[in-house]
Design a protein around this motif. Structure first.
Motif, PDB file in Angstrom:
ATOM      1  N   ARG A 142     -10.468  64.572  37.449  1.00  0.00           N
ATOM      2  CA  ARG A 142      -9.307  64.860  37.127  1.00  0.00           C
ATOM      3  C   ARG A 142      -8.037  64.219  37.015  1.00  0.00           C
ATOM      4  O   ARG A 142      -7.095  63.841  36.670  1.00  0.00           O
ATOM      5  CB  ARG A 142      -9.280  66.544  36.442  1.00  0.00           C
ATOM      6  N   GLU A 143      -7.624  64.690  38.419  1.00  0.00           N
ATOM      7  CA  GLU A 143      -6.203  64.008  39.006  1.00  0.00           C
ATOM      8  C   GLU A 143      -6.563  62.975  39.250  1.00  0.00           C
ATOM      9  O   GLU A 143      -5.594  61.906  38.596  1.00  0.00           O
ATOM     10  CB  GLU A 143      -6.301  64.769  40.723  1.00  0.00           C
ATOM     11  N   PHE A 144      -7.449  62.020  39.725  1.00  0.00           N
ATOM     12  CA  PHE A 144      -7.096  60.520  39.276  1.00  0.00           C
ATOM     13  C   PHE A 144      -7.308  60.205  38.697  1.00  0.00           C
ATOM     14  O   PHE A 144      -6.552  59.430  37.991  1.00  0.00           O
ATOM     15  CB  PHE A 144      -8.775  60.260  40.118  1.00  0.00           C
ATOM     16  N   PHE A 145      -7.982  61.035  37.389  1.00  0.00           N
ATOM     17  CA  PHE A 145      -7.347  59.999  35.621  1.00  0.00           C
ATOM     18  C   PHE A 145      -5.921  60.182  34.959  1.00  0.00           C
ATOM     19  O   PHE A 145      -5.850  59.702  34.666  1.00  0.00           O
ATOM     20  CB  PHE A 145      -8.156  60.240  35.208  1.00  0.00           C
ATOM     21  N   GLU A 146      -5.357  61.981  35.840  1.00  0.00           N
ATOM     22  CA  GLU A 146      -4.164  61.764  35.376  1.00  0.00           C
ATOM     23  C   GLU A 146      -3.299  60.777  36.294  1.00  0.00           C
ATOM     24  O   GLU A 146      -1.671  60.118  35.108  1.00  0.00           O
ATOM     25  CB  GLU A 146      -3.642  63.407  36.066  1.00  0.00           C
ATOM     26  N   ALA A 147      -3.362  60.135  37.181  1.00  0.00           N
ATOM     27  CA  ALA A 147      -2.875  59.734  37.659  1.00  0.00           C
ATOM     28  C   ALA A 147      -2.792  58.473  37.158  1.00  0.00           C
ATOM     29  O   ALA A 147      -2.196  57.562  37.154  1.00  0.00           O
ATOM     30  CB  ALA A 147      -3.242  59.788  39.519  1.00  0.00           C
ATOM     31  N   VAL A 148      -3.629  57.390  36.994  1.00  0.00           N
ATOM     32  CA  VAL A 148      -3.718  56.541  36.228  1.00  0.00           C
ATOM     33  C   VAL A 148      -3.311  56.550  35.103  1.00  0.00           C
ATOM     34  O   VAL A 148      -2.709  55.500  34.000  1.00  0.00           O
ATOM     35  CB  VAL A 148      -5.052  55.842  36.611  1.00  0.00           C
ATOM     36  N   GLU A 149      -3.078  57.898  34.504  1.00  0.00           N
ATOM     37  CA  GLU A 149      -3.248  57.560  32.913  1.00  0.00           C
ATOM     38  C   GLU A 149      -1.612  57.921  32.976  1.00  0.00           C
ATOM     39  O   GLU A 149      -0.461  57.232  32.421  1.00  0.00           O
ATOM     40  CB  GLU A 149      -3.556  59.086  31.899  1.00  0.00           C
ATOM     41  N   LEU A 150      -0.815  58.173  34.273  1.00  0.00           N
ATOM     42  CA  LEU A 150       0.419  58.562  34.249  1.00  0.00           C
ATOM     43  C   LEU A 150       1.134  57.422  35.288  1.00  0.00           C
ATOM     44  O   LEU A 150       2.162  57.224  34.780  1.00  0.00           O
ATOM     45  CB  LEU A 150       0.947  59.471  34.998  1.00  0.00           C
ATOM     46  N   GLY A 151       0.313  56.447  34.656  1.00  0.00           N
ATOM     47  CA  GLY A 151       1.198  55.405  35.739  1.00  0.00           C
ATOM     48  C   GLY A 151       1.396  55.444  37.161  1.00  0.00           C
ATOM     49  O   GLY A 151       2.278  54.585  37.323  1.00  0.00           O
ATOM     50  N   GLU A 152       0.759  55.933  37.828  1.00  0.00           N
ATOM     51  CA  GLU A 152       1.252  55.888  38.859  1.00  0.00           C
ATOM     52  C   GLU A 152       0.577  54.559  39.745  1.00  0.00           C
ATOM     53  O   GLU A 152      -0.553  54.530  39.919  1.00  0.00           O
ATOM     54  CB  GLU A 152       0.477  57.644  39.922  1.00  0.00           C
ATOM     55  N   THR A 153       1.539  53.976  40.305  1.00  0.00           N
ATOM     56  CA  THR A 153       1.412  53.184  41.658  1.00  0.00           C
ATOM     57  C   THR A 153       0.371  52.994  42.909  1.00  0.00           C
ATOM     58  O   THR A 153      -0.298  52.544  43.662  1.00  0.00           O
ATOM     59  CB  THR A 153       1.603  52.448  41.011  1.00  0.00           C
ATOM     60  N   LEU A 154       0.179  54.710  43.558  1.00  0.00           N
ATOM     61  CA  LEU A 154      -0.347  54.316  44.184  1.00  0.00           C
ATOM     62  C   LEU A 154      -1.585  56.053  44.513  1.00  0.00           C
ATOM     63  O   LEU A 154      -0.458  56.848  44.467  1.00  0.00           O
ATOM     64  CB  LEU A 154       0.719  54.402  45.854  1.00  0.00           C
ATOM     65  N   VAL A 155      -2.811  55.936  44.514  1.00  0.00           N
ATOM     66  CA  VAL A 155      -3.051  56.481  44.738  1.00  0.00           C
ATOM     67  C   VAL A 155      -4.577  57.061  46.276  1.00  0.00           C
ATOM     68  O   VAL A 155      -5.153  56.176  46.596  1.00  0.00           O
ATOM     69  CB  VAL A 155      -4.559  56.715  43.409  1.00  0.00           C
ATOM     70  N   LEU A 156      -3.802  58.205  46.845  1.00  0.00           N
ATOM     71  CA  LEU A 156      -5.399  57.612  48.071  1.00  0.00           C
ATOM     72  C   LEU A 156      -5.997  59.065  47.750  1.00  0.00           C
ATOM     73  O   LEU A 156      -5.618  61.123  47.408  1.00  0.00           O
ATOM     74  CB  LEU A 156      -3.450  58.874  49.067  1.00  0.00           C
ATOM     75  N   LEU A 157      -7.497  58.460  48.444  1.00  0.00           N
ATOM     76  CA  LEU A 157      -8.257  59.713  48.111  1.00  0.00           C
ATOM     77  C   LEU A 157      -9.097  60.372  50.478  1.00  0.00           C
ATOM     78  O   LEU A 157      -9.041  58.960  50.574  1.00  0.00           O
ATOM     79  CB  LEU A 157      -9.422  59.202  48.054  1.00  0.00           C
ATOM     80  N   LEU A 158      -8.535  61.256  50.258  1.00  0.00           N
ATOM     81  CA  LEU A 158      -9.063  61.890  51.517  1.00  0.00           C
ATOM     82  C   LEU A 158      -9.660  62.670  52.036  1.00  0.00           C
ATOM     83  O   LEU A 158      -9.781  63.622  51.212  1.00  0.00           O
ATOM     84  CB  LEU A 158      -7.347  61.515  51.540  1.00  0.00           C
ATOM     85  N   GLY A 159     -10.128  62.735  53.512  1.00  0.00           N
ATOM     86  CA  GLY A 159     -11.412  63.464  53.465  1.00  0.00           C
ATOM     87  C   GLY A 159     -11.876  63.025  55.166  1.00  0.00           C
ATOM     88  O   GLY A 159     -11.776  61.967  55.286  1.00  0.00           O
ATOM     89  N   ILE A 160     -12.492  64.056  55.686  1.00  0.00           N
ATOM     90  CA  ILE A 160     -14.008  63.178  56.570  1.00  0.00           C
ATOM     91  C   ILE A 160     -14.647  62.753  56.382  1.00  0.00           C
ATOM     92  O   ILE A 160     -15.159  62.825  54.938  1.00  0.00           O
ATOM     93  CB  ILE A 160     -13.446  64.519  57.918  1.00  0.00           C
ATOM     94  N   ARG A 161     -15.499  61.663  57.894  1.00  0.00           N
ATOM     95  CA  ARG A 161     -16.683  61.174  56.983  1.00  0.00           C
ATOM     96  C   ARG A 161     -17.707  62.120  55.683  1.00  0.00           C
ATOM     97  O   ARG A 161     -17.882  63.076  56.388  1.00  0.00           O
ATOM     98  CB  ARG A 161     -17.017  60.617  58.229  1.00  0.00           C
ATOM     99  N   ARG A 162     -18.585  61.309  55.312  1.00  0.00           N
ATOM    100  CA  ARG A 162     -19.789  62.182  54.501  1.00  0.00           C
ATOM    101  C   ARG A 162     -19.188  63.244  53.373  1.00  0.00           C
ATOM    102  O   ARG A 162     -20.011  63.767  53.159  1.00  0.00           O
ATOM    103  CB  ARG A 162     -20.269  61.801  55.506  1.00  0.00           C
ATOM    104  N   LEU A 163     -17.361  63.181  53.012  1.00  0.00           N
ATOM    105  CA  LEU A 163     -17.388  63.981  51.929  1.00  0.00           C
ATOM    106  C   LEU A 163     -17.661  63.474  50.456  1.00  0.00           C
ATOM    107  O   LEU A 163     -17.260  64.186  50.006  1.00  0.00           O
ATOM    108  CB  LEU A 163     -15.864  64.934  52.304  1.00  0.00           C
ATOM    109  N   GLY A 164     -17.776  62.636  50.567  1.00  0.00           N
ATOM    110  CA  GLY A 164     -18.161  61.791  49.524  1.00  0.00           C
ATOM    111  C   GLY A 164     -16.595  61.063  48.562  1.00  0.00           C
ATOM    112  O   GLY A 164     -16.808  61.186  47.528  1.00  0.00           O
ATOM    113  N   LYS A 165     -16.099  60.478  49.157  1.00  0.00           N
ATOM    114  CA  LYS A 165     -14.799  59.799  49.087  1.00  0.00           C
ATOM    115  C   LYS A 165     -15.425  58.434  48.436  1.00  0.00           C
ATOM    116  O   LYS A 165     -15.141  57.830  46.897  1.00  0.00           O
ATOM    117  CB  LYS A 165     -13.772  58.917  50.511  1.00  0.00           C
TER     118      LYS A 165
END
Ligand code: ADP
Ligand code: MG
Length: 362
Positions: free
Chosen positions: A22-45
């Protein structure tokens, strides 16, 4: 299938992660230009990224930076440009009209040749110019274009100033959204320099989506559902034991489900094999660090054995590898945090992944 080992691509194979999507789509819909997906290895990024891109209905290009770096030993501009454009064309495969439009737009760029889904360059491409052209195309056709770099911190190792390029695009090309994932969260932060006054992205807004491990309840539910899907009966006590040992790291839970439910190993054999594979993986992953200094290994070892304070870790490391001065030792610890192998809290240092911890302890 929940226990498929490949990074997931379809929503139906992805357990939960509703809020993150939901957050990802919201960022894209709002026209945000930088999204970071973070987390340690194997959490499903990577899985989250794949599903998000496939459901966003926007033209996108996803580049697996880590594998590009290890396949080619570096990431020249030309290679990156080609991957970027080819990915974009591929994402439009189902929608011929738009693809033809994009092909036309690309062909108008000097030195670029497009045939089918392939792109070639007659001369060394200027990535900034390419991105500008993409931005204008996106604006004209009212289509936001998503450019995703999976494990983006590896761009840092290429020797080219990609951080500056991304900063320029994030600031000046409003119709492009950059998505960067990172398991080496500290390295990625350093690379883009959101909190470094000397870097071009200093103080900029970025949407940060941080993946967390599953709760105990989620982990149990994940395993139950995965086994149900396969029609394999597994006792509740086994699920308890496994979750106790693997915690909420979805990558390990998936591997267990695969070994137990698809390969049909017994509980004991599945766990043995999981730890066997984990050992090989983890040793390989930290080998770039340990090759540089064996002290990294002793630090991890010290912590896996229960030392959590700066001084007790240092004592262990000095006992194993000889004297080291405080500043240098702190530097090593800091790097391990940056690379995501350690977490630092008020309680001291810890290894965030219980499987990694167990593998190192042995
Ligand atoms: P990362 O990119 O963070 O290292 P991956 O996306 O490669 O993690 O996922 C690691 C493993 O876990 C893969 O086997 C993948 O299929 C599985 N996986 C990750 N997230 C989920 C999820 N939400 N539901 C089901 N399986 C998942
Ligand atoms: Mg990944």
């Amino acid at each position: 299938m929940l226990f498929d080992l490949q990074p997931k691509r379809r929503r139906e194979d992805l357990y939960d992660r509703e809020e993150e999507l939901r957050e990802f789509f919201e960022a894209v819909e709002l026209g945000e230009t930088l999204v970071l997906l973070l987390g340690i290895r194997r959490l499903g990024k990577s899985s989250l990224l794949n599903v998000a891109l496939s459901e966003s209905e926007k033209p996108f290009s996803k580049i697996d930076v880590r594998s590009l770096y290890f396949t080619h030993g570096s990431i020249p501009q030309e290679l990156l440009a080609r991957k970027l454009l080819e990915g974009l064309l591929k994402s439009l495969k189902g929608t011929d009209k738009v693809r033809v439009e994009l092909m036309k737009a690309l062909s108008r760029i000097k030195g670029v040749r497009v045939s089918g889904l392939q792109v070639e360059f007659d001369e060394k491409p200027d990535l900034a110019e390419l991105l500008e052209k993409l931005d204008s195309w996106a604006e004209k056709t009212e289509r936001r274009v998503i450019i995703a770099f999976d494990e983006a911190q590896y761009l840092r190792l290429s020797g080219i100033r990609y951080d500056g390029l991304i900063a320029y695009a994030v600031d000046n090309l409003p119709n492009l959204t950059f998505v960067l994932t990172g398991s080496e969260v500290g390295m990625l932060h350093d690379f883009i320099g959101l909190d470094n006054p000397k870097k071009p992205l200093f103080g900029r807004y970025a949407r940060e989506i941080t993946l967390k491990r599953f709760s105990r309840e989620q982990s149990r539910d994940f395993l139950r559902r995965g086994f149900d899907e396969l029609g394999v009966k597994v006792q509740e006590e086994e699920i308890e034991r496994v979750v106790e040992r693997l915690d909420g790291i979805v990558g390990w839970l998936t591997l267990y489900g695969y070994l137990r439910g698809i390969r049909k190993l017994s509980e004991k054999d599945a766990l043995d094999e999981l730890f066997e594979r984990a050992k090989a993986l983890v040793l390989d992953e930290i080998s770039t660090l340990t090759r540089y200094s064996t002290r990294y290994w002793y630090i991890l070892k010290a912590i896996s054995l229960g030392n959590d304070s700066w001084s007790s870790i240092k004592e262990y490391v000095e006992f194993k590898a000889g004297k080291i001065n405080d500043a240098k030792f702190s530097g090593l610890l800091k790097n391990l945090v940056k690379y995501g192998y350690l977490e630092k809290t008020e309680d001291g240092y810890s290894i965030p992944d219980p499987v990694v911890k167990e593998v190192i302890k042995k």
